[in-house]
Design an enzyme around this catalytic site. Structure first.
Site, short mmCIF file in Angstrom:
data_model
loop_
_atom_site.label_atom_id
_atom_site.label_comp_id
_atom_site.label_asym_id
_atom_site.label_seq_id
_atom_site.Cartn_x
_atom_site.Cartn_y
_atom_site.Cartn_z
N CYS A 28 0.90 -1.20 0.04
CA CYS A 28 0.03 -0.15 -0.19
C CYS A 28 0.87 1.31 -0.08
O CYS A 28 2.02 1.16 0.33
CB CYS A 28 -0.92 -0.15 1.37
N GLU B 64 0.87 3.84 1.87
CA GLU B 64 1.17 4.07 3.30
C GLU B 64 2.30 3.42 3.54
O GLU B 64 3.55 4.04 4.27
CB GLU B 64 0.13 3.91 4.39
N CYS C 149 -1.84 -1.59 7.18
CA CYS C 149 -1.19 -0.22 7.29
C CYS C 149 -1.22 0.62 8.65
O CYS C 149 -0.26 1.09 9.22
CB CYS C 149 -1.42 0.79 6.19
N CYS D 54 -5.70 0.62 5.24
CA CYS D 54 -6.06 -0.66 5.52
C CYS D 54 -5.59 -1.10 6.95
O CYS D 54 -4.78 -0.39 7.72
CB CYS D 54 -5.74 -1.49 4.31
N1 THU Z 1 -4.37 0.50 -1.01
C1 THU Z 1 -3.55 1.46 -0.49
O1 THU Z 1 -2.59 1.80 -1.09
N2 THU Z 1 -3.90 2.11 0.91
C2 THU Z 1 -5.01 1.83 1.29
O2 THU Z 1 -5.24 2.47 2.43
C3 THU Z 1 -5.97 0.97 1.08
C4 THU Z 1 -5.60 0.15 -0.20
C5 THU Z 1 -4.27 0.03 -2.35
C6 THU Z 1 -3.94 -1.40 -2.16
C7 THU Z 1 -4.02 -1.80 -3.68
O3 THU Z 1 -3.30 -1.58 -4.79
C8 THU Z 1 -5.47 -0.90 -3.92
O4 THU Z 1 -5.39 0.19 -3.07
C9 THU Z 1 -6.92 -1.63 -3.99
O5 THU Z 1 -7.17 -2.33 -2.67
#
Ligand code: THU
Length: 132
Positions: free
Chosen positions: A53, A55, A89, A86
């Site tokens: 992610c 973060e 994170c 999420c």
């Molecule tokens: N994702 C993030 O980068 N940060 C978040 O807080 C939520 C989800 C990304 C992971 C994945 O690449 C996409 O968003 C869909 O889940």
């Protein structure tokens, strides 16, 4: 740097998101107590579970540069909703940045919502339990 300037930077960084599978681009900017900035995007993988992610990308980059004290993280996506970190994170942010981290979310209408990390991850398991 004020919130809207940080959000602008996060939106620019978001363009570097590597998200060919979800097409869900996320940009993050992590701000240290001294005002240094570390950015991150989500980096997906054809083995989906290996996705990192935005973060965590930002946190790992900052820690790699020796940073340990953080004030704020700014999160943006293209969605109408505010996108919160999420669960994984939240746990990583708790470890590295602590409960007082400001989590600033901005939606596609450029509205802002700000929460403390401890409100996003109440009753967390954290390093204090290992220090007793
Ligand atoms: N994702 C993030 O980068 N940060 C978040 O807080 C939520 C989800 C990304 C992971 C994945 O690449 C996409 O968003 C869909 O889940």
């Amino acid at each position: 740097m004020n919130y809207s300037e940080l959000i602008q930077i996060a939106r620019k960084v978001k363009k570097n998101s590597y998200s060919p599978y979800s097409k869900f681009r996320v940009g993050a900017v992590l701000v240290t107590n001294e005002g240094n900035l570390y950015s991150g995007v989500n980096v997906e993988n054809s083995s989906y579970g290996l996705t990192n992610c935005a973060e965590r990308t930002a946190v790992f980059s900052a820690v790699s540069e020796g940073e340990r004290n953080f004030k704020t993280i700014v999160l943006v996506s293209d969605a109408e909703d505010f996108i919160p970190p999420c669960g994984a994170c939240r746990q990583v942010l708790m470890e590295v940045c602590g409960k007082d981290l400001e989590v600033v979310m901005s939606n596609s209408d450029n509205e802002i919502r700000i929460l403390k990390l401890e409100d996003l991850l109440p009753l967390s398991f954290n390093k204090e339990f290992l220090e007793k």
